[in-house]
Enzyme design. Sequence first.
Site, PDB file in Angstrom:
ATOM      1  N   SER A 241      10.267 -15.863   2.872  1.00 21.99           N
ATOM      2  CA  SER A 241       9.742 -14.591   3.387  1.00 21.99           C
ATOM      3  C   SER A 241       9.353 -13.590   2.312  1.00 21.99           C
ATOM      4  O   SER A 241       8.445 -12.788   2.511  1.00 21.99           O
ATOM      5  CB  SER A 241      10.784 -13.947   4.312  1.00 21.99           C
ATOM      6  OG  SER A 241      11.898 -13.473   3.572  1.00 21.99           O
ATOM      7  N   PHE A 362      15.264  -3.948   0.024  1.00 22.81           N
ATOM      8  CA  PHE A 362      15.657  -4.989   0.981  1.00 22.81           C
ATOM      9  C   PHE A 362      15.034  -6.348   0.664  1.00 22.81           C
ATOM     10  O   PHE A 362      14.184  -6.477  -0.189  1.00 22.81           O
ATOM     11  CB  PHE A 362      15.429  -4.571   2.431  1.00 22.81           C
ATOM     12  CG  PHE A 362      14.016  -4.319   2.893  1.00 22.81           C
ATOM     13  CD1 PHE A 362      12.925  -4.638   2.133  1.00 22.81           C
ATOM     14  CD2 PHE A 362      13.811  -3.750   4.153  1.00 22.81           C
ATOM     15  CE1 PHE A 362      11.641  -4.424   2.597  1.00 22.81           C
ATOM     16  CE2 PHE A 362      12.524  -3.526   4.629  1.00 22.81           C
ATOM     17  CZ  PHE A 362      11.457  -3.866   3.850  1.00 22.81           C
ATOM     18  N   GLU A 363      15.551  -7.358   1.350  1.00 20.35           N
ATOM     19  CA  GLU A 363      15.258  -8.783   1.072  1.00 20.35           C
ATOM     20  C   GLU A 363      15.578  -9.145  -0.372  1.00 20.35           C
ATOM     21  O   GLU A 363      14.900  -9.960  -1.000  1.00 20.35           O
ATOM     22  CB  GLU A 363      13.801  -9.121   1.418  1.00 20.35           C
ATOM     23  CG  GLU A 363      13.561  -9.145   2.915  1.00 20.35           C
ATOM     24  CD  GLU A 363      12.344  -9.970   3.295  1.00 20.35           C
ATOM     25  OE1 GLU A 363      12.227 -11.111   2.807  1.00 20.35           O
ATOM     26  OE2 GLU A 363      11.524  -9.470   4.065  1.00 20.35           O
ATOM     27  N   GLY A 364      16.627  -8.524  -0.899  1.00 17.06           N
ATOM     28  CA  GLY A 364      17.037  -8.753  -2.281  1.00 17.06           C
ATOM     29  C   GLY A 364      16.455  -7.681  -3.177  1.00 17.06           C
ATOM     30  O   GLY A 364      15.236  -7.567  -3.299  1.00 17.06           O
TER      31      GLY A 364
END
Length: 379
Positions: A241, A362-364
């Site tokens: 993603s 976000f998402e790392g």
Amino acid sequence: MQDFILTDEQQDLVAFAKDFAEKELKPVVAECDRKGEFPMEVYKKFYEAGFSTMFVPEKYGGTGASSMDLVLINEQFAKVDAGFIVSATTAEFGVTPLRIAGTEEQVAYYMDRVMQGQLGAFCLTEPGAGSDAAATRTTAVRDGDDYIIDGRKCFITSGGIADMYTVFATLDRSKGAKGITCFLVEREREGVSVGKDEDKMGLRLSNTADVVFDNVRIPAKNRIGAEGEGFKIAMKSLDRSRGVNSYGCLGIAEHAIEEAVAYAKQRVTFGHPIIKNQGLQWMLADMQIQCTAARSLLYRCAEMIDKTGKYDTELGSITKTFVSDMCMKVTTDAVQILGGYGYSREYPVEKLMRDAKIFQIFEGTNQIQRMVIGGQMSR
């Protein structure tokens, strides 16, 4: 600028998405941003227009759009409001664990609910397990043919509006990452509830909430993959993603550049529009250079998936980091170009700057992404 690489069908998709976003989404953005609300009525029209089911393969009743098609569509919505499209597309992210490790029956069940207009959410983050996802405290206990899940997830995108959750819970905390398992949990199950909605600085049209699991009983058939495979499934899902989901940053940056150029053309000081000043032209040029480079990376990620079916961990992290850093810089510069007006809510660039920041987190976080890139390089 991008038309030369798009097919006629893709150009039509872009025009369709742009027209819908301008007519249906744009009129409600300012009010929803003030209130911090997801415009559900707009989402219903979004679903009716077929946007929310485009990612669903044809065999399940969807359009089966390519990764490139989805990026192009979502980019147009992000130019109007990135928060809306981030929440409106969480069903696609939520199904990723099932696509990686689920059964055909599980995928078909999930897709059928998506085709009915339902939303999904990816439940990984916890108060003490953000970047350190292996520190998950939410538990799953086997009880005959069922599992019982207890715990709380936080900062869950679409957590308050989703109908299905892919939940990561540990069977044995002493095993760390190897104790984590993935489950599909329906919103309607007894014991599932929504906690507080986050009152966020930016991306306020995106619903972000706690999701609480209190003695939630689910059948063993809702387990995704084998016991202990959850952490690997989560990391593979994020790998898939990160790169292509950078469309939000690209849309925000494109909007910021448009606003900065329009203002610089009409703002007159010392007898001429400020866009005639070389120093300001160089700022705008750097913004455009960075945005164009970011677009190339994003499209490259989508192209690789469509042509090879592969998700490159390093390229995904590079794209996520570069595009989100670019977006923060471009929106900050847009505020600077507008001066005092840039800091005022009279103009939209302050909102774009607020919306941009979360993409570095976000998402790392981008610090974690640099660790991922460095780790790939050191192999």
